[in-house]
Design a protein around this motif. Structure first.
Motif, PDB file in Angstrom:
ATOM      1  N   ASP A 321       0.835  -1.186   0.000  1.00 24.48           N
ATOM      2  CA  ASP A 321       0.000   0.000   0.000  1.00 24.48           C
ATOM      3  C   ASP A 321       0.880   1.250   0.000  1.00 24.48           C
ATOM      4  O   ASP A 321       1.837   1.350   0.782  1.00 24.48           O
ATOM      5  CB  ASP A 321      -0.910  -0.018   1.218  1.00 24.48           C
ATOM      6  N   GLY A 322       0.571   2.208  -0.884  1.00 22.55           N
ATOM      7  CA  GLY A 322       1.334   3.447  -0.984  1.00 22.55           C
ATOM      8  C   GLY A 322       2.563   3.351  -1.857  1.00 22.55           C
ATOM      9  O   GLY A 322       3.316   4.326  -1.956  1.00 22.55           O
ATOM     10  N   GLN A 323       2.786   2.200  -2.494  1.00 19.96           N
ATOM     11  CA  GLN A 323       3.993   2.015  -3.305  1.00 19.96           C
ATOM     12  C   GLN A 323       3.926   2.852  -4.577  1.00 19.96           C
ATOM     13  O   GLN A 323       2.852   3.114  -5.126  1.00 19.96           O
ATOM     14  CB  GLN A 323       4.160   0.530  -3.655  1.00 19.96           C
ATOM     15  N   THR A 324       5.092   3.256  -5.080  1.00 23.94           N
ATOM     16  CA  THR A 324       5.207   3.986  -6.339  1.00 23.94           C
ATOM     17  C   THR A 324       5.536   3.004  -7.448  1.00 23.94           C
ATOM     18  O   THR A 324       6.476   2.207  -7.318  1.00 23.94           O
ATOM     19  CB  THR A 324       6.294   5.060  -6.260  1.00 23.94           C
ATOM     20  N   VAL A 325       4.772   3.047  -8.532  1.00 29.63           N
ATOM     21  CA  VAL A 325       4.970   2.125  -9.654  1.00 29.63           C
ATOM     22  C   VAL A 325       4.976   2.920 -10.951  1.00 29.63           C
ATOM     23  O   VAL A 325       4.499   4.054 -11.019  1.00 29.63           O
ATOM     24  CB  VAL A 325       3.874   1.038  -9.707  1.00 29.63           C
ATOM     25  N   GLY A 326       5.504   2.274 -11.981  1.00 30.90           N
ATOM     26  CA  GLY A 326       5.529   2.896 -13.299  1.00 30.90           C
ATOM     27  C   GLY A 326       5.864   1.873 -14.364  1.00 30.90           C
ATOM     28  O   GLY A 326       6.555   0.889 -14.100  1.00 30.90           O
ATOM     29  N   GLY A 327       5.380   2.094 -15.575  1.00 30.47           N
ATOM     30  CA  GLY A 327       5.672   1.180 -16.680  1.00 30.47           C
ATOM     31  C   GLY A 327       4.956  -0.140 -16.506  1.00 30.47           C
ATOM     32  O   GLY A 327       3.813  -0.215 -16.042  1.00 30.47           O
ATOM     33  N   ARG A 328       5.636  -1.225 -16.876  1.00 35.08           N
ATOM     34  CA  ARG A 328       5.047  -2.567 -16.777  1.00 35.08           C
ATOM     35  C   ARG A 328       5.133  -3.072 -15.342  1.00 35.08           C
ATOM     36  O   ARG A 328       6.220  -3.144 -14.760  1.00 35.08           O
ATOM     37  CB  ARG A 328       5.741  -3.518 -17.733  1.00 35.08           C
ATOM     38  N   VAL A 329       3.990  -3.432 -14.771  1.00 40.79           N
ATOM     39  CA  VAL A 329       3.898  -3.914 -13.397  1.00 40.79           C
ATOM     40  C   VAL A 329       3.201  -5.272 -13.425  1.00 40.79           C
ATOM     41  O   VAL A 329       2.124  -5.419 -13.996  1.00 40.79           O
ATOM     42  CB  VAL A 329       3.114  -2.935 -12.503  1.00 40.79           C
ATOM     43  N   THR A 330       3.818  -6.276 -12.814  1.00 43.86           N
ATOM     44  CA  THR A 330       3.222  -7.615 -12.747  1.00 43.86           C
ATOM     45  C   THR A 330       2.317  -7.690 -11.520  1.00 43.86           C
ATOM     46  O   THR A 330       2.768  -7.516 -10.388  1.00 43.86           O
ATOM     47  CB  THR A 330       4.313  -8.689 -12.669  1.00 43.86           C
ATOM     48  N   LEU A 331       1.033  -7.943 -11.762  1.00 46.95           N
ATOM     49  CA  LEU A 331       0.062  -8.094 -10.686  1.00 46.95           C
ATOM     50  C   LEU A 331      -0.102  -9.582 -10.397  1.00 46.95           C
ATOM     51  O   LEU A 331      -0.444 -10.366 -11.284  1.00 46.95           O
ATOM     52  CB  LEU A 331      -1.285  -7.480 -11.087  1.00 46.95           C
TER      53      LEU A 331
END
Length: 824
Positions: A321-331
């Motif tokens: 929770d609250g993480q910074t992500v960008g581009g391709r993210v594997t869920l």
């Protein structure tokens, strides 16, 4: 009446029937026992807390006692009337369940009978397991609890031994009612109520129906040990049967000990049957039936279970929770569910991103399609039983790579250096930065700091675009652009001031400077036509013509194909009918045929085969003229193009020089025009090199040494001269119009030089001809010799001299004008 007489048994066979009867002591809440075709089945416990996994405990007996060694194939499970698939059912022997028993003893009996009963019950207590729970109740005129539920055998035996005869009446129904109420409150296990009495109920209060309804409602089966003449056999048997228990009518209290021997072991024998329910977790009660088959006997028992729902717990495998992500993210999620996971749904801000139905239930999300900022990512899991779980995360979406670039200068003079610095911010490891100038890769940096030192001396004046492209370990990239302006270096005016003014005071025009500009323009305009005229005049002087008569000696009208070849590759040939060049055809020849031509051999049988009538001679190219590169000796077009390009290059050099002498307003466009002409000359040189690699020499002949040397070059040759198979060369033949039988057609053969002649050397060449329509016509070979004119060599020298003069004159004019401008 003795027990043996009642059961029609002989001495020595008492224990097994008694064990079978006592085996019915196994009972469960809501369960029922049924006996069919000799098998007695009891469902003693059902546990559905981990639904859809349901666990049941079952006992199976036949007339000889408990049935051992059954496998899953012997059990058939049905829920709500529908069969559970056999592969979803497992069964195994089980003797691990604890016993939950209430022992009710009638104390309104003589002391001797009570003592014998106490000894029998204490012996039974010694056979119980360490975890078995037992309570002791005494009843006479009233009911009294002597020992609450405990697994302490000493306390139980002390409680039994403490009993004394009291009262003269028997509250049997009340004792049964209180015992049922007590045992039903215990946790899961095999439950039962065992009542020992020598009399019928003779205390007003609880009725028989009230007692057995209570026992049936709470699922506590009643088991009676009755002895003596005052026992009402029918009442005890009916109450036991109504509650799923059994009544044992004995002749005396001395029979009790023999009947209780081995009872605890017998009570524990059974089977654990597990099955995976196909119902949905609706928290409702459902019917359960277990049918058992053994040998030729069958039996079944009914019960019920609750399809409990349970939450699904889940967590994101690599996100917080609250993480910074960008581009391709594997869920990807880690889920704990009662049943196998059937569906995982990923949502972004309440809108579905993907629904995944196969393990590992992951999804590659390209967050670059999402606007930067704070977003809510939701994972929702549903298992096969309908249980659900959901988890929300707040994620900050950013660009995976941010590239910024800065230049030390925005505008520089040509020749100065400029430094471009690049900063990269990335979520993943940066693998490198590529620098491009006007779309062309110039430099790659794999380590920070990322910088480019650009030498502007290699670029023309004007605006240029520098692009910085960064890439990360996931092969994601981003770029940024900036523009720089390159300007020509202005000339410093260091000449001393002149006393006299050359500018008209009236008009303000510097006539001397403009006169120099006019001279430069005139020199450039004279150069190109003068050079072209010199070349064309020399070409006509060196050209030779031959007359070739083609005679049709056959009896049908026919066309003929012609080709001329010289071994020294010094000549260029073209066939014409008057002023009209003959059309050309392309024919593939093998290397052996080409070598035969070069060696002067006259065995052209294979070449004759390639020119059989009716075969495909290639495309007829009506537009091929003397200058066509496909024509034999047709390299004139390439040579002319090269000559024109060379003249354009020289003119471009002059224009660039002229531009540097012009005012700033005219300098840039003139220099740009000169640069384009120079680039045209370089492009033509590249075309000439490609033509040579493709197998077309400067004389227009396919090069044997190059043809077929590689797949690509062979393909290039084929594309220009027709499709040539590997190891073959495409030749171009000139084709005559139809000639009537017996008629003669005069063809003009023009021979041009492809290099410098030597006056003391003859140049032999061959002329090949053959009929197209006449079957089995021979390939005719004629030989001729070209002897250069005595003045040919001199003409070559004159040509070079004239070209040098043509170049020197305008150059001299330009230099003079430049000197005059600098001195003005």
């Amino acid at each position: 009446m003795s027990i043996r007489k009642a059961l029609n048994m002989t001495p020595g066979k008492t224990l097994k029937p008694i064990i079978l009867i006592l085996f019915l002591l196994l009972g469960l809440v809501g369960g029922a026992a049924a006996q069919g075709d000799g098998l007695t089945v009891l469902i003693t416990q059902v546990d559905s807390q981990t639904f859809p996994q349901v666990t049941t405990f079952v006992t199976v007996a036949d007339p000889n006692g408990p049935v051992f060694g059954l496998t899953a194939d012997a059990f058939r499970v049905m829920e709500d009337g529908k069969s559970v698939p056999a592969e979803a059912v497992t069964a195994q022997s089980d003797n691990t369940q604890n016993l939950n028993l209430t022992l009710a003893l009638d104390t309104s009996m003589p002391e001797a009978e009570l003592t014998a009963l106490q000894n029998a019950v204490n012996a039974f207590i010694d056979t119980l397991g360490a975890q078995d729970q037992v309570a002791i109740i005494a009843f006479f005129d009233e009911t009294r609890m002597v020992q609450n539920f405990t697994d302490d055998k000493r306390a139980l035996k002390n409680a039994v031994s403490s009993l004394e005869p009291e009262g003269d009446r028997t509250a049997l129904n009340e004792a049964a009612f209180q015992s049922v109420s007590m045992v039903s409150a215990l946790p899961a296990g095999r439950k039962g109520v065992i009542i020992f009495t020598n009399s019928a109920d003779n205390v007003s209060g609880r009725s028989v129906n009230e007692t057995q309804d209570k026992a049936r409602a709470l699922g506590a089966p009643l088991f009676f040990y009755g002895f003596g003449s005052r026992v009402e056999t029918d009442v005890l048997q009916n109450m036991a049967a109504a509650t799923g228990g059994q009544a044992f009518i004995l002749s005396g209290v001395d029979q009790v000990a023999d009947n209780l021997e081995g009872m605890s072991l017998t009570l524990r024998q059974g089977y654990r049957v597990d099955f995976q329910s196909a119902l949905q977790a609706d928290n409702a009660e459902h019917e359960l039936l277990i049918r058992v088959s053994h040998s030729s006997s069958q039996g079944e028992a009914q019960s019920h279970f609750t399809a409990h729902s349970a939450p699904v717990t889940l967590a994101f495998a690599s996100l917080a929770d609250g993480q910074t992500v960008g581009g391709r993210v594997t869920l990807e999620i880690e889920a704990s569910a009662p049943a196998p996971v059937a569906l995982v749904e990923y949502l972004l801000n309440g809108k579905t991103l993907a629904e995944v139905k196969e393990a590992p239930y992951s999804y590659a999300w390209n967050s670059s399609d999402t606007s930067p900022g704070l977003h809510t990512l939701t994972a929702r899991v549903i298992d096969s039983a309908g249980n659900e779980g959901q988890l929300d995360l707040k994620l900050k979406v950013v660009d995976p790579i941010v590239v910024t670039a800065s230049a030390s200068k925005q505008s520089v003079e040509i020749g100065d250096k400029i430094t471009i610095k690049v900063d990269v911010e990335a979520l993943n490891e940066v693998m490198g930065v590529d620098f491009l100038v006007d779309g062309k890769l110039l430099q790659s940096d794999n380590k920070a700091p990322y910088a480019l030192s650009l030498d502007t001396g290699e670029y023309r004046a004007g605006e240029h675009t520098i692009t910085a492209q960064a890439r990360d370990s996931l092969n994601q990239s981003a770029e940024t652009e900036l523009s720089i302006e390159l300007t020509a270096s202005p000339k410093a005016d260091t000449a001393p001031a002149r006393a006299e003014e050359t500018t008209s005071a009236k008009t303000g025009v510097d006539w001397k400077k403009w006169l120099n500009y006019i001279l430069i323009a005139a020199a450039v305009l004279l150069f190109a036509p003068l050079l072209f005229a010199v070349i064309m005049w020399q070409k006509r002087r060196a050209q030779a013509k031959f007359r070739l008569d083609v005679v049709n000696q056959g009896n049908i009208r026919s066309r003929y194909v012609l080709r001329a070849v010289d071994d020294a590759a010094k000549l260029k040939f073209s066939f014409a009918l008057g002023e009209t060049p003959l059309p050309r055809r392309r024919v593939s020849e093998t290397k052996e045929q080409v070598q035969a031509e070069k060696s002067g051999a006259h065995d052209f049988g294979d070449l004759s085969a390639t020119l059989k009538p009716g075969l495909d001679y290639g495309d007829l190219d009506e537009g091929v003229t003397e200058a066509s590169p496909e024509a034999e000796g047709g390299g004139g077009m390439m040579e002319k193009a090269g000559g024109i390009a060379s003249m354009a290059g020289v003119a471009g050099e002059l224009l660039y020089l002229v531009g540097s002498l012009m005012p700033r307003a005219l300098r840039t466009p003139i220099q740009q025009l000169g640069s384009r002409m120079r680039r045209g000359r370089m492009a033509m040189r590249r075309v000439e090199r490609v033509s040579k690699k493709a197998g077309i020499g400067g004389d227009g002949k396919p090069s044997i040494g190059r043809t077929g040397s590689s797949g690509q070059r062979g393909g290039s040759q084929a594309s220009r001269g027709g499709a040539a198979a590997p190891g073959q060369v495409v030749r171009v033949w000139s084709q005559t119009p139809y000639i009537e039988p017996g008629h003669t057609l005069s063809i003009d053969l023009s021979v041009d030089q492809a290099g410098f002649f030597q006056t003391n050397q003859n140049y032999p060449f061959k002329i090949f001809s053959r009929s197209i329509e006449i079957e089995d016509a021979d390939l005719i070979i004629e030989e001729a010799v070209l002897q250069p004119k005595s003045g040919a060599c001199l003409m070559q020298l004159i040509k070079l001299l004239l070209i040098a003069i043509a170049i020197a004159i305008p150059v001299a004019l330009c230099v003079a004008a430049a000197v005059a401008l600098l001195g003005s």
